[in-house]
Design a protein around this motif. Structure first.
Motif, PDB file in Angstrom:
ATOM      1  N   SER A  95     -41.508  19.292  21.041  1.00 44.99           N
ATOM      2  CA  SER A  95     -42.657  19.160  20.156  1.00 44.99           C
ATOM      3  C   SER A  95     -43.123  17.707  20.085  1.00 44.99           C
ATOM      4  O   SER A  95     -44.319  17.422  20.134  1.00 44.99           O
ATOM      5  CB  SER A  95     -42.291  19.664  18.755  1.00 44.99           C
ATOM      6  OG  SER A  95     -43.380  19.536  17.894  1.00 44.99           O
ATOM      7  N   GLU A  96     -42.153  16.796  20.004  1.00 46.32           N
ATOM      8  CA  GLU A  96     -42.480  15.366  19.939  1.00 46.32           C
ATOM      9  C   GLU A  96     -43.130  14.896  21.240  1.00 46.32           C
ATOM     10  O   GLU A  96     -44.158  14.223  21.229  1.00 46.32           O
ATOM     11  CB  GLU A  96     -41.209  14.574  19.670  1.00 46.32           C
ATOM     12  CG  GLU A  96     -41.410  13.082  19.548  1.00 46.32           C
ATOM     13  CD  GLU A  96     -40.104  12.351  19.262  1.00 46.32           C
ATOM     14  OE1 GLU A  96     -40.183  11.275  18.650  1.00 46.32           O
ATOM     15  OE2 GLU A  96     -39.025  12.827  19.660  1.00 46.32           O
ATOM     16  N   PHE A  97     -42.549  15.277  22.363  1.00 45.43           N
ATOM     17  CA  PHE A  97     -43.038  14.838  23.671  1.00 45.43           C
ATOM     18  C   PHE A  97     -44.415  15.423  23.985  1.00 45.43           C
ATOM     19  O   PHE A  97     -45.325  14.709  24.391  1.00 45.43           O
ATOM     20  CB  PHE A  97     -42.040  15.242  24.755  1.00 45.43           C
ATOM     21  CG  PHE A  97     -42.553  15.062  26.151  1.00 45.43           C
ATOM     22  CD1 PHE A  97     -42.648  13.798  26.708  1.00 45.43           C
ATOM     23  CD2 PHE A  97     -42.953  16.153  26.903  1.00 45.43           C
ATOM     24  CE1 PHE A  97     -43.133  13.625  27.991  1.00 45.43           C
ATOM     25  CE2 PHE A  97     -43.439  15.995  28.192  1.00 45.43           C
ATOM     26  CZ  PHE A  97     -43.527  14.727  28.732  1.00 45.43           C
ATOM     27  N   ALA A  98     -44.549  16.731  23.796  1.00 41.03           N
ATOM     28  CA  ALA A  98     -45.777  17.417  24.194  1.00 41.03           C
ATOM     29  C   ALA A  98     -46.832  17.426  23.093  1.00 41.03           C
ATOM     30  O   ALA A  98     -47.987  17.798  23.342  1.00 41.03           O
ATOM     31  CB  ALA A  98     -45.456  18.856  24.605  1.00 41.03           C
ATOM     32  N   GLY A  99     -46.436  17.043  21.890  1.00 43.13           N
ATOM     33  CA  GLY A  99     -47.372  17.121  20.780  1.00 43.13           C
ATOM     34  C   GLY A  99     -47.680  18.559  20.407  1.00 43.13           C
ATOM     35  O   GLY A  99     -48.703  18.846  19.788  1.00 43.13           O
ATOM     36  N   ALA A 100     -46.789  19.467  20.780  1.00 41.02           N
ATOM     37  CA  ALA A 100     -46.994  20.892  20.539  1.00 41.02           C
ATOM     38  C   ALA A 100     -46.469  21.290  19.164  1.00 41.02           C
ATOM     39  O   ALA A 100     -45.371  20.912  18.793  1.00 41.02           O
ATOM     40  CB  ALA A 100     -46.282  21.700  21.618  1.00 41.02           C
ATOM     41  N   LYS A 101     -47.260  22.057  18.466  1.00 39.48           N
ATOM     42  CA  LYS A 101     -46.822  22.583  17.170  1.00 39.48           C
ATOM     43  C   LYS A 101     -46.326  24.012  17.301  1.00 39.48           C
ATOM     44  O   LYS A 101     -45.657  24.525  16.406  1.00 39.48           O
ATOM     45  CB  LYS A 101     -47.956  22.503  16.165  1.00 39.48           C
ATOM     46  CG  LYS A 101     -48.326  21.070  15.856  1.00 39.48           C
ATOM     47  CD  LYS A 101     -49.431  20.992  14.842  1.00 39.48           C
ATOM     48  CE  LYS A 101     -49.702  19.557  14.666  1.00 39.48           C
ATOM     49  NZ  LYS A 101     -50.434  18.903  13.938  1.00 39.48           N
ATOM     50  N   THR A 102     -46.691  24.639  18.418  1.00 44.76           N
ATOM     51  CA  THR A 102     -46.255  26.014  18.664  1.00 44.76           C
ATOM     52  C   THR A 102     -45.730  26.141  20.088  1.00 44.76           C
ATOM     53  O   THR A 102     -46.109  25.379  20.975  1.00 44.76           O
ATOM     54  CB  THR A 102     -47.402  27.026  18.473  1.00 44.76           C
ATOM     55  OG1 THR A 102     -48.432  26.735  19.421  1.00 44.76           O
ATOM     56  CG2 THR A 102     -47.963  26.990  17.062  1.00 44.76           C
ATOM     57  N   ILE A 103     -44.860  27.098  20.268  1.00 41.66           N
ATOM     58  CA  ILE A 103     -44.375  27.492  21.594  1.00 41.66           C
ATOM     59  C   ILE A 103     -44.459  29.004  21.645  1.00 41.66           C
ATOM     60  O   ILE A 103     -43.904  29.694  20.774  1.00 41.66           O
ATOM     61  CB  ILE A 103     -42.924  27.024  21.848  1.00 41.66           C
ATOM     62  CG1 ILE A 103     -42.837  25.500  21.855  1.00 41.66           C
ATOM     63  CG2 ILE A 103     -42.392  27.606  23.163  1.00 41.66           C
ATOM     64  CD1 ILE A 103     -41.428  24.953  21.989  1.00 41.66           C
ATOM     65  N   ALA A 104     -45.155  29.515  22.639  1.00 41.17           N
ATOM     66  CA  ALA A 104     -45.362  30.956  22.787  1.00 41.17           C
ATOM     67  C   ALA A 104     -45.883  31.572  21.487  1.00 41.17           C
ATOM     68  O   ALA A 104     -45.474  32.655  21.076  1.00 41.17           O
ATOM     69  CB  ALA A 104     -44.071  31.643  23.236  1.00 41.17           C
ATOM     70  N   GLY A 105     -46.795  30.838  20.836  1.00 43.80           N
ATOM     71  CA  GLY A 105     -47.413  31.343  19.619  1.00 43.80           C
ATOM     72  C   GLY A 105     -46.553  31.252  18.372  1.00 43.80           C
ATOM     73  O   GLY A 105     -46.950  31.727  17.316  1.00 43.80           O
TER      74      GLY A 105
END
Length: 170
Positions: free
Chosen positions: A8-18
Motif C-alpha cells: 500500500s505504501e509503495f503503490a499508493g494503493a488503498k485497495t487490493i482486488a476491491g
C-alpha cells in the motif's frame, strides 16, 4: 500484514482486488491477537501500521479502527507478550528475539503509542548488552552458546530499533 502495508505504501494503493487494505490489516491483527500471536506477528503488525504514516491522526489504518479495535491492536503491539521488563528476560525464547522486542517497542514509541521513553531505553540497553559487552556475534543461548543466521537478524533489528529511537549504541 507487513506485505499489505508495504504494498500500500509503495503503490499508493488503498485497495487490493476491491478490498480495503487498512481494513484487511485490522482484521488480520484481530486474528493474530485472538490466536495468541507474538514476536514476528507483533513486529509485522507494527510495521504495517507504520507503513500508513507516523501521525496516527492521518494514519489510514489507525483511523479505520474502532476504539475497541485500537485497544486490541495496542495489545498486540505490547512486547510484554514475550519480554518480561522486570526480570529483563525473554519468555521461553532465544536471545535473538531481543531484536524483535526492541523493534516493536521502538515503532510503538515512534508512533506515540507508548510514551514511556525510560522503558524503551531499558529494553534497548538490555537488547544491546551482548554487543556493548564486547561480543562480536550474538549468542542465542547463553551461557552454552548457539550462533546462527538469526544472530545477524538480531543485530540488524537492534540497529533499526536504535535508529528509530534516535539512540547511539556504543
Amino acid at each position: 500484514m507487513r506485505t499489505l502495508g508495504a504494498y500500500s505504501e509503495f503503490a499508493g494503493a488503498k485497495t487490493i482486488a476491491g478490498r480495503d487494505v487498512a481494513q484487511m490489516i485490522g482484521k488480520m491483527a484481530q486474528i493474530e491477537l485472538s490466536h495468541g500471536g507474538k514476536t514476528w506477528a507483533q513486529l509485522y503488525a507494527a510495521m504495517a501500521l507504520e507503513s500508513f504514516g507516523t501521525d496516527l491522526k492521518r494514519n489510514a489504518l489507525w483511523q479505520r479502527l474502532s476504539s475497541e479495535e485500537r485497544g486490541a491492536y495496542l495489545a498486540l503491539l505490547d512486547p510484554g507478550r514475550f519480554y518480561d521488563a522486570k526480570s529483563h528476560k525473554l519468555i521461553h525464547l532465544p536471545d535473538n528475539y531481543f531484536g524483535v522486542a526492541a523493534r516493536i517497542a521502538a515503532i510503538g514509541y515512534e508512533l506515540s503509542l507508548n510514551k514511556d521513553r525510560a522503558s524503551l531505553d531499558d529494553l534497548l540497553n538490555r537488547a544491546a548488552s551482548q554487543f556493548t559487552g564486547g561480543a562480536l556475534f550474538a549468542d542465542d543461548a547463553p551461557p552454552t552458546g548457539r550462533y546462527d543466521r538469526y544472530s545477524n537478524e538480531y543485530a540488524r533489528a537492534l540497529f533499526d530499533a536504535a535508529a528509530l529511537a534516535d539512540v547511539k549504541i556504543s
